[in-house]
Design a protein around this motif. Structure first.
Motif, short mmCIF file in Angstrom:
data_model
loop_
_atom_site.label_atom_id
_atom_site.label_comp_id
_atom_site.label_asym_id
_atom_site.label_seq_id
_atom_site.Cartn_x
_atom_site.Cartn_y
_atom_site.Cartn_z
N LYS A 32 16.07 85.07 -66.50
CA LYS A 32 16.09 84.26 -65.71
C LYS A 32 17.15 83.78 -65.17
CE LYS A 32 13.67 80.62 -63.19
NZ LYS A 32 12.46 79.67 -63.47
N LYS A 33 17.54 83.97 -63.74
CA LYS A 33 18.45 83.49 -62.90
C LYS A 33 18.33 83.54 -62.21
CE LYS A 33 21.84 87.21 -64.06
NZ LYS A 33 22.33 88.52 -63.87
N GLU A 34 19.08 81.97 -61.96
CA GLU A 34 18.84 80.60 -60.83
C GLU A 34 19.22 80.69 -59.18
OE1 GLU A 34 19.94 77.00 -61.29
OE2 GLU A 34 18.54 76.83 -63.55
N GLU A 35 19.29 80.65 -58.22
CA GLU A 35 20.09 81.79 -56.98
C GLU A 35 20.59 80.19 -57.11
OE1 GLU A 35 17.35 81.15 -54.10
OE2 GLU A 35 16.20 82.32 -54.62
N LYS A 36 22.47 80.69 -56.23
CA LYS A 36 23.30 80.27 -55.47
C LYS A 36 22.88 79.59 -54.61
CE LYS A 36 26.69 83.26 -58.03
NZ LYS A 36 27.93 84.16 -58.14
N VAL A 37 23.14 78.15 -55.32
CA VAL A 37 22.75 77.21 -54.04
C VAL A 37 23.67 76.72 -53.12
CG1 VAL A 37 22.21 75.15 -53.31
CG2 VAL A 37 20.85 76.57 -54.48
N SER A 38 24.91 76.93 -52.46
CA SER A 38 25.93 76.23 -52.01
C SER A 38 25.57 74.76 -50.59
CB SER A 38 26.58 77.07 -50.64
OG SER A 38 27.72 76.30 -49.95
N PHE A 39 26.73 73.84 -51.55
CA PHE A 39 26.27 72.29 -51.07
C PHE A 39 27.54 72.10 -50.25
CE2 PHE A 39 23.88 70.16 -55.22
CZ PHE A 39 22.82 70.91 -54.74
N GLU A 40 27.71 72.39 -49.44
CA GLU A 40 29.08 73.18 -48.46
C GLU A 40 27.82 72.26 -47.21
OE1 GLU A 40 31.93 74.93 -45.70
OE2 GLU A 40 30.37 76.03 -46.68
N ASN A 41 28.46 71.04 -46.57
CA ASN A 41 28.00 69.83 -45.62
C ASN A 41 26.59 69.04 -46.29
OD1 ASN A 41 29.65 70.87 -43.67
ND2 ASN A 41 28.27 72.84 -43.40
N VAL A 42 26.43 69.65 -47.63
CA VAL A 42 25.60 67.91 -48.03
C VAL A 42 26.33 67.21 -48.51
CG1 VAL A 42 24.38 67.52 -49.94
CG2 VAL A 42 24.22 69.77 -49.33
N PRO A 43 25.82 65.58 -47.71
CA PRO A 43 26.58 63.95 -48.07
C PRO A 43 26.91 63.96 -49.80
CG PRO A 43 24.51 63.81 -46.75
CD PRO A 43 24.50 65.95 -47.62
N GLU A 44 27.84 63.78 -49.72
CA GLU A 44 28.54 63.55 -50.43
C GLU A 44 27.78 62.61 -52.38
OE1 GLU A 44 32.89 61.80 -52.72
OE2 GLU A 44 32.59 61.55 -50.19
N ARG A 45 26.82 62.15 -51.15
CA ARG A 45 26.04 60.97 -51.96
C ARG A 45 25.77 61.84 -53.00
NH1 ARG A 45 23.76 55.60 -52.82
NH2 ARG A 45 22.15 56.66 -54.33
N PHE A 46 24.62 62.75 -52.56
CA PHE A 46 23.65 63.75 -53.24
C PHE A 46 24.54 65.15 -53.57
CE2 PHE A 46 21.47 61.45 -49.10
CZ PHE A 46 20.88 60.19 -50.38
N ALA A 47 25.77 65.49 -53.17
CA ALA A 47 26.39 66.81 -53.30
C ALA A 47 26.95 66.68 -55.06
CB ALA A 47 27.74 67.24 -52.43
N ASP A 48 26.81 65.83 -55.58
CA ASP A 48 27.17 65.68 -57.60
C ASP A 48 26.05 65.91 -58.46
OD1 ASP A 48 26.41 63.40 -56.51
OD2 ASP A 48 28.03 62.69 -57.43
N GLY A 49 24.93 65.94 -57.79
CA GLY A 49 23.63 65.62 -58.04
C GLY A 49 23.61 64.66 -58.77
N GLN A 50 23.60 63.31 -57.95
CA GLN A 50 23.82 61.71 -58.36
C GLN A 50 22.31 61.56 -57.97
OE1 GLN A 50 26.21 59.46 -56.69
NE2 GLN A 50 24.77 56.96 -57.65
N GLY A 51 21.46 61.89 -56.26
CA GLY A 51 20.15 61.58 -56.63
C GLY A 51 20.15 59.81 -55.68
N ALA A 52 18.85 59.65 -55.25
CA ALA A 52 18.37 58.13 -55.65
C ALA A 52 17.65 58.06 -56.48
CB ALA A 52 18.57 57.96 -53.96
#
Length: 370
Positions: A32-52
C-alpha cells in the motif's frame, strides 16, 4: 498573520503491510502506497505533525443536542490530527468550573467552553488566556467578550425564537392561550426570552397562561410531569399551544400531550435531534415546528475557529450560526425516515457550512484521513 512554511513538501513513504487474507481469494500480503501530501501553505504549527491537544468542556448535558455538539467538535478536531477530549458537567456548576481548573493543569493547547453562564466562567477563561491558551466559547456569558482573543459563538437565538413564534402566531391567527417553557440564567435563553417578550407586546391576542422550566439531567421528565399537570388545569379549549425554548422541554411536553390525548395543543419548539425527529414524525405528535441549527455543525465550526487561533490566524470576536425552520409536514412527507444525517435532503443547507474551513485544513484532513 498567517505563519506558513513555504515550499515544504512531505513525501509519503511506501511501505509493505501484512494483511489478513479473506474469503474472496485476495493475497494475504499487498503493498500500500500512501498518497503524497504537500504541506505547502500549511501553518508551521501543524506542518511538522505536531497537532494540538484540545479540551471541550460543556456545562449542560444529558440531552442529544449535547452529544451531537461534542461529537461534531471531536470529529472535526481529530480529522485535523488533534487529540480531543470532551467533558460535560450535566448542569452541575461546581463540576463545570472544577473541570476547567483541572484542564488548565493538563497542558492542553486550546479549549472550547460551552454554556458557561456566570462570572466565574469569565474568571476561568481569563486564567486560560493568561496561561497562553486559545479559547472559543459557545452559548456563554457575554462578559467573555471583554477578554482579548476569545471568540464567542452562538446559534442565532433571536432568529430561532422569531422563526418558531412567528409560526405560532400565524397558525393560531394571532389569538391563543399558550404555555411558555423556558429557564432563566443561560445566555441563549435570555436572548430567546427577549424576542418572546417583544412578540407578546406586538401580538396582544397571544396570552401566556402558564410557564415552567428547569435545567437538569432529567429536564424532559420534569417537563413531562409539569405539562401533564397543566393539561389537567386547562381543559380542552383553554390551552392552544406551547412555546418550548429547548428541545428537552419540547420532547417532554410532546409525551405529556400524547398521554393525555390532547393533540390539539400544538408545540412550537427550538433545537432538534434524532430523538426529536422521531417524535415529530409520529402520527399523533403535536410538535408542529422546530427552529434549529445542526448541533454537530456547531461543534465542528467551533473547532475550526480554535484551529485558526492556534495557527495564529485572525478570528472574529463573535459568530452566529444560521437558523432553519423545520416543519412536521416536511418530515412526515418524507418517503424515508428522517434523521440528522439526511435532514439536509429536506432542509436546504442543513448541516453544511464551509465557514472557517481553510484550504490548509483540507490538506490536514486528507493527510490524516483513515
Amino acid at each position: 498573520m498567517r505563519k506558513t512554511i513555504k515550499a515544504t513538501i512531505i513525501t509519503a513513504i511506501a511501505s509493505a503491510l501484512l494483511l489478513t487474507g479473506c474469503s474472496s481469494g485476495q493475497s494475504s500480503t499487498e503493498t500500500k502506497k500512501e498518497e503524497k501530501v504537500s504541506f505547502e501553505n500549511v501553518p508551521e504549527r501543524f506542518a511538522d505533525g505536531q497537532g494540538a491537544k484540545i479540551k471541550v468542556i460543556r456545562k449542560i448535558g444529558g440531552d442529544d443536542h449535547t452529544a451531537q455538539y461534542l461529537a461534531g467538535a471531536k470529529e472535526e478536531g481529530e480529522s485535523l490530527g488533534f487529540q480531543v477530549d470532551t467533558y460535560t458537567a450535566n448542569g452541575d456548576t461546581a463540576k463545570f468550573h472544577d473541570a476547567i481548573a483541572q484542564a488548565l493543569q493538563q497542558d492542553y493547547d486550546g479549549y472550547i467552553i460551552s454554556h458557561g453562564d456566570d462570572a466565574a466562567t469569565v474568571n476561568d477563561v481569563q486564567k486560560l488566556v493568561d496561561g497562553g491558551k486559545s479559547v472559543v466559547t459557545f452559548d456563554s456569558i457575554n462578559d467573555l467578550s471583554k477578554i482579548d482573543g476569545v471568540t464567542l459563538t452562538s446559534q442565532d437565538d433571536e432568529a430561532l425564537a422569531a422563526l418558531a413564534l412567528d409560526k405560532l402566531i400565524e397558525e393560531q391567527k394571532g389569538k391563543a392561550a399558550i404555555a411558555y417553557l423556558w429557564v432563566d440564567g443561560f445566555p441563549p435563553m435570555v436572548r430567546r426570552n427577549a424576542v418572546y417578550q417583544k412578540k407578546l407586546k406586538e401580538n396582544p391576542g397571544i396570552k401566556e397562561v402558564e410557564r415552567f422550566g428547569v435545567a437538569s439531567s432529567d429536564t424532559s421528565v420534569q417537563t413531562q410531569n409539569a405539562v401533564a399537570a397543566m393539561l389537567n388545569k386547562y381543559p380542552k379549549g383553554e390551552l392552544d399551544a406551547i412555546f418550548a425554548t429547548w428541545d428537552a422541554f419540547a420532547i417532554g411536553a410532546a409525551r405529556a400531550i400524547k398521554e393525555a390525548g390532547r393533540e390539539e395543543v400544538k408545540i412550537y419548539g427550538i433545537d432538534v435531534s434524532n430523538a426529536d425527529l422521531q417524535e415529530i414524525n409520529s402520527a399523533d405528535s403535536s410538535w408542529a415546528y422546530t427552529a434549529a441549527v445542526d448541533p454537530k455543525l456547531i461543534g465542528a465550526v467551533n473547532m475550526r475557529i480554535l484551529a485558526k487561533k492556534l495557527a495564529g490566524e485572525d478570528t472574529p470576536q463573535t459568530y452566529d450560526l444560521k437558523a432553519s425552520l423545520i416543519s412536521q409536514k416536511q418530515i412526515q412527507a418524507s418517503k424515508k425516515a428522517v434523521n440528522m444525517t439526511n435532514l439536509s435532503g429536506i432542509v436546504n443547507g442543513w448541516g453544511e457550512s464551509s465557514e472557517f474551513e481553510e484550504d490548509w485544513m483540507k490538506v490536514l484532513k486528507a493527510h490524516y484521513k483513515k
